[in-house]
Design a protein around this motif. Sequence first.
Motif, PDB file in Angstrom:
ATOM      1  N   GLU A  96      -6.213   1.464 -13.007  1.00 38.27           N
ATOM      2  CA  GLU A  96      -5.227   2.405 -13.530  1.00 38.27           C
ATOM      3  C   GLU A  96      -3.813   2.009 -13.114  1.00 38.27           C
ATOM      4  OE1 GLU A  96      -5.287   6.495 -11.956  1.00 38.27           O
ATOM      5  OE2 GLU A  96      -4.798   7.177 -13.979  1.00 38.27           O
ATOM      6  N   VAL A  97      -3.637   1.732 -11.811  1.00 41.20           N
ATOM      7  CA  VAL A  97      -2.294   1.413 -11.323  1.00 41.20           C
ATOM      8  C   VAL A  97      -1.782   0.119 -11.973  1.00 41.20           C
ATOM      9  CG1 VAL A  97      -1.001   0.666  -9.279  1.00 41.20           C
ATOM     10  CG2 VAL A  97      -2.457   2.702  -9.169  1.00 41.20           C
ATOM     11  N   LEU A  98      -2.644  -0.900 -12.079  1.00 39.36           N
ATOM     12  CA  LEU A  98      -2.175  -2.142 -12.692  1.00 39.36           C
ATOM     13  C   LEU A  98      -1.877  -1.983 -14.184  1.00 39.36           C
ATOM     14  CD1 LEU A  98      -2.367  -3.470 -10.021  1.00 39.36           C
ATOM     15  CD2 LEU A  98      -3.306  -5.477 -11.141  1.00 39.36           C
ATOM     16  N   ALA A  99      -2.616  -1.114 -14.859  1.00 44.19           N
ATOM     17  CA  ALA A  99      -2.300  -0.852 -16.272  1.00 44.19           C
ATOM     18  C   ALA A  99      -0.942  -0.152 -16.392  1.00 44.19           C
ATOM     19  CB  ALA A  99      -3.405  -0.019 -16.919  1.00 44.19           C
ATOM     20  N   HIS A 100      -0.624   0.729 -15.428  1.00 41.49           N
ATOM     21  CA  HIS A 100       0.705   1.357 -15.422  1.00 41.49           C
ATOM     22  C   HIS A 100       1.788   0.292 -15.212  1.00 41.49           C
ATOM     23  CE1 HIS A 100       0.367   5.860 -15.327  1.00 41.49           C
ATOM     24  NE2 HIS A 100      -0.903   5.578 -15.053  1.00 41.49           N
ATOM     25  N   ALA A 114       1.715   6.723 -11.459  1.00 38.14           N
ATOM     26  CA  ALA A 114       2.973   6.165 -11.976  1.00 38.14           C
ATOM     27  C   ALA A 114       3.949   5.879 -10.840  1.00 38.14           C
ATOM     28  CB  ALA A 114       3.593   7.118 -13.004  1.00 38.14           C
ATOM     29  N   ALA A 115       3.903   6.711  -9.777  1.00 37.56           N
ATOM     30  CA  ALA A 115       4.790   6.494  -8.636  1.00 37.56           C
ATOM     31  C   ALA A 115       4.385   5.216  -7.892  1.00 37.56           C
ATOM     32  CB  ALA A 115       4.746   7.698  -7.702  1.00 37.56           C
ATOM     33  N   ILE A 116       3.086   5.038  -7.701  1.00 33.09           N
ATOM     34  CA  ILE A 116       2.606   3.825  -7.021  1.00 33.09           C
ATOM     35  C   ILE A 116       2.971   2.595  -7.854  1.00 33.09           C
ATOM     36  CG2 ILE A 116       0.553   2.590  -6.201  1.00 33.09           C
ATOM     37  CD1 ILE A 116      -0.736   5.346  -5.687  1.00 33.09           C
ATOM     38  N   GLU A 137       0.922 -11.954   5.101  1.00 31.62           N
ATOM     39  CA  GLU A 137       2.216 -12.248   5.730  1.00 31.62           C
ATOM     40  C   GLU A 137       3.028 -10.974   5.968  1.00 31.62           C
ATOM     41  OE1 GLU A 137       4.055 -15.837   4.705  1.00 31.62           O
ATOM     42  OE2 GLU A 137       2.072 -16.766   4.899  1.00 31.62           O
ATOM     43  N   THR A 138       3.254 -10.234   4.873  1.00 31.38           N
ATOM     44  CA  THR A 138       3.997  -8.983   5.005  1.00 31.38           C
ATOM     45  C   THR A 138       3.217  -7.866   4.326  1.00 31.38           C
ATOM     46  OG1 THR A 138       6.084 -10.207   4.914  1.00 31.38           O
ATOM     47  CG2 THR A 138       6.226  -7.825   4.589  1.00 31.38           C
ATOM     48  N   LEU A 139       3.180  -6.721   4.993  1.00 26.51           N
ATOM     49  CA  LEU A 139       2.597  -5.528   4.384  1.00 26.51           C
ATOM     50  C   LEU A 139       3.745  -4.591   4.022  1.00 26.51           C
ATOM     51  CD1 LEU A 139       0.243  -3.628   3.640  1.00 26.51           C
ATOM     52  CD2 LEU A 139       0.273  -2.821   6.020  1.00 26.51           C
ATOM     53  N   TYR A 140       3.894  -4.316   2.726  1.00 25.76           N
ATOM     54  CA  TYR A 140       4.918  -3.389   2.252  1.00 25.76           C
ATOM     55  C   TYR A 140       4.289  -2.012   2.115  1.00 25.76           C
ATOM     56  CZ  TYR A 140       7.429  -7.681   1.222  1.00 25.76           C
ATOM     57  OH  TYR A 140       8.045  -8.899   1.337  1.00 25.76           O
ATOM     58  N   VAL A 141       4.886  -1.027   2.773  1.00 27.01           N
ATOM     59  CA  VAL A 141       4.326   0.324   2.747  1.00 27.01           C
ATOM     60  C   VAL A 141       5.320   1.264   2.073  1.00 27.01           C
ATOM     61  CG1 VAL A 141       3.387   2.211   4.125  1.00 27.01           C
ATOM     62  CG2 VAL A 141       3.135  -0.159   4.913  1.00 27.01           C
ATOM     63  N   ALA A 142       4.880   1.876   0.951  1.00 22.44           N
ATOM     64  CA  ALA A 142       5.754   2.825   0.260  1.00 22.44           C
ATOM     65  C   ALA A 142       5.713   4.157   0.982  1.00 22.44           C
ATOM     66  CB  ALA A 142       5.302   2.999  -1.188  1.00 22.44           C
ATOM     67  N   THR A 189       0.836  -1.197   0.000  1.00 19.10           N
ATOM     68  CA  THR A 189       0.000   0.000   0.000  1.00 19.10           C
ATOM     69  C   THR A 189       0.872   1.249   0.000  1.00 19.10           C
ATOM     70  OG1 THR A 189      -1.876   1.098   1.037  1.00 19.10           O
ATOM     71  CG2 THR A 189      -0.217   0.180   2.518  1.00 19.10           C
ATOM     72  N   ALA A 190       0.295   2.332  -0.501  1.00 16.51           N
ATOM     73  CA  ALA A 190       0.963   3.625  -0.418  1.00 16.51           C
ATOM     74  C   ALA A 190       0.171   4.535   0.514  1.00 16.51           C
ATOM     75  CB  ALA A 190       1.095   4.250  -1.811  1.00 16.51           C
ATOM     76  N   ASP A 191      -0.846   3.928   1.152  1.00 12.95           N
ATOM     77  CA  ASP A 191      -1.703   4.672   2.067  1.00 12.95           C
ATOM     78  C   ASP A 191      -1.421   4.170   3.474  1.00 12.95           C
ATOM     79  OD1 ASP A 191      -3.674   5.664   3.685  1.00 12.95           O
ATOM     80  OD2 ASP A 191      -5.347   5.073   2.391  1.00 12.95           O
ATOM     81  N   VAL A 192      -0.722   4.978   4.269  1.00 16.42           N
ATOM     82  CA  VAL A 192      -0.280   4.533   5.597  1.00 16.42           C
ATOM     83  C   VAL A 192      -1.451   4.275   6.543  1.00 16.42           C
ATOM     84  CG1 VAL A 192       2.030   5.506   5.572  1.00 16.42           C
ATOM     85  CG2 VAL A 192       0.106   6.966   6.232  1.00 16.42           C
ATOM     86  N   THR A 193      -2.655   4.758   6.174  1.00 13.23           N
ATOM     87  CA  THR A 193      -3.798   4.554   7.058  1.00 13.23           C
ATOM     88  C   THR A 193      -4.486   3.216   6.801  1.00 13.23           C
ATOM     89  OG1 THR A 193      -5.449   5.525   5.589  1.00 13.23           O
ATOM     90  CG2 THR A 193      -4.245   7.038   7.027  1.00 13.23           C
ATOM     91  N   ALA A 194      -4.045   2.490   5.741  1.00 11.25           N
ATOM     92  CA  ALA A 194      -4.708   1.224   5.404  1.00 11.25           C
ATOM     93  C   ALA A 194      -4.331   0.152   6.432  1.00 11.25           C
ATOM     94  CB  ALA A 194      -4.325   0.792   3.991  1.00 11.25           C
TER      95      ALA A 194
END
Lengths: 254, 312
Positions: free
Chosen positions: B86-90, B58-60, B42-47, B31-36
């Motif tokens: 949108e993000v998956l198409a990017h 495009a950044a996500i 198993e692991t949550l990767y936070v950008a 996620t790129a949303d720290v509130t999620a």
Amino acid sequence: MRILVCVKRVPLTGGKIVLTEDAQAIETRHLGFTISPHEECGVEEAVRLIEASGGESVVLTLGPPEAVEQLRDAMALGIDRAVHLVSDVEEWDPQATAGAIVEAIRADEAANGPFDLVFFGNESADAGNYQVGIRVAYALGRPVVTGLKGVAVEGDVVRCEQEVSGGRDVYVLPLPAVVTVLEGLNLPRYPSVPAKLRAQRKPVEASSPTRPSSKLEKVRLVVPEGQGKEAVILGHGPEAAPAVVEMLQQIGVV
Amino acid sequence: MVLVYVEEPSELGQQALAFARELGGPVHAFTADVTAPVEGVETLYVAEGDAFASYAPAAIAQALVELVERLSPAAVVAAGTERGNEVLAHVAAKLDLPFSANCVAATTGDPFLVTRVRWGGSLLEEAHLHGNVKLLTVQPHVVAAEERAGEPAVERFTPALSEADLVVRVVERVPAAAGGVSLAEAKVVVSCGRGAGSPEGFGIIEELAGLLGGAVGCSRAVTMAGWRPHTDQVGQTGTKIAPDIYIACGISGATQHMAGCKGAKAILAVNTDPEAPILASADYAAIGDLHEVVPAISAEIRKAQAQKAGRG
Ligand SMILES: Cc1cc2nc3c(=O)[nH]c(=O)nc-3n(C[C@H](O)[C@H](O)[C@H](O)COP(=O)(O)OP(=O)(O)OC[C@H]3O[C@@H](n4cnc5c(N)ncnc54)[C@H](O)[C@@H]3O)c2cc1C
Ligand SMILES: Nc1ncnc2c1ncn2[C@@H]1O[C@H](COP(=O)(O)O)[C@@H](O)[C@H]1O
């Protein structure tokens, strides 16, 4: 300014979808054809922008020979000329579609200069892949915003607006850019008879690219369950009202 | 393993996680949303970083690409929302991989066999999804969300981004003017189509919607005629609704209209034509001229409400 709009020919299905025997396509023998309402708004927006600033608008499709009908429709709305990438009946997957469009854009730009804006529908009416515009933007190295209900060119940038829950999100992009749009962006005009006649004489440049193998490869189509219910008739004319209200009370909304 | 992109804390994100668990193997989330508050992975990767302060597709996508290259997941899954797609198409464009939007089912293997939605849900397509990483989104409301407890390991990272990834981002949020009942969320929707005959024909529709505390909708024939704004349009290219009851007056029931009201619990059609296609998707019908039937329904509701008030 130069603007390109990409459109896809799709059947105008009525109340029921019927498939061909091999389940590879919709049975279209008795159907008319159209483009997505999203793309229609893209066409209208391109025409308005060129009317306001001068320049050239171009419509492009990858589709069967009959798709020239949709190109003429777009030119009847005011687009100046068309590029037709003629395909066989086989549907191209989104990656292959984007590839062919990129080639065509490169060829046109080499001859006529860059397109300041390229319009796509947010998603095609039939396949709904949500990706061709984004793929084209990456191949051309241009920024892309999707799902727009507002597009305003201000000097060398384009201000883009997206409807989201709670309001509108705004993006500002440098030109040249790629945008994908939604119905509601504008209210497309109806073509006049003289405009339709003029469209018949506007130039269509045709070529036939070869189809690469599909990586999102259609196996077959399936009509989902749910068509073919039988509604309970609650009555005829105003006399139906008591039965309707009884039903609404049962559901709990009265 | 399967990597799930979680846009924000939402029901649809939970549905995407449930879909991913069905594929088998360990599920990790990004996620790129720290509130999620993502649980049950198993692991949550936070950008992290300024790039993620406002939405920047495009950044996500680049953050996801970095994870894909590091973790080599079998698949990347997201909810089939505007932004999920949108993000998956990017990501697909960046990695030149195929991408299947709005899946309702998937069988793993190489290729995956996916079932995906066409025509806004009026048609399904079975397709082979190729590529060394399978990219797909999940059609909303076809798989049940499931709450899974369990704190994941959290790994924060700052992805390496290029200038180009930062060009497209939300620079401003213009708040909507507060309106009436939202069409998408209304419990009751009363719509009218070409059968309204004119913009004035909507007077009786607004009256009925008002009595039921519902929202007014319409068909594309109406928006094309300029009788109502596009924000009222129900359908494939309009608003998707999910009311307890959808009252569709003077609407023929074209597949593209019905694609917008598949979420309705019940449909009542008011139509002069007993053969109208909408009768094959409606639960109830009143056959007749809407200009007579709709006011009669409103009058009957007033009567019922007055009786109730008298008793109460
Ligand atoms: C890609 C694509 C996307 C589309 N997206 C949408 C969309 O999002 N939403 C949408 O609505 N359409 C959409 N359409 C258009 C759709 O195909 C139909 O053209 C449209 O829904 C028809 O609107 P209608 O039912 O009001 O009109 P008609 O099809 O003309 O039907 C009018 C109905 O009213 C009945 N009627 C007439 N007079 C009366 C009366 N006095 N009392 C009672 N009944 C009466 C008639 O019997 C008839 O059934 C889309 C089309 C395409 C190709
Ligand atoms: N065959 C095609 N010819 C021209 N443009 C297309 C074609 N297919 C898709 N597009 C464009 O790409 C958009 C998105 O399509 P899709 O990714 O299939 O949802 C459409 O709205 C069109 O603008």
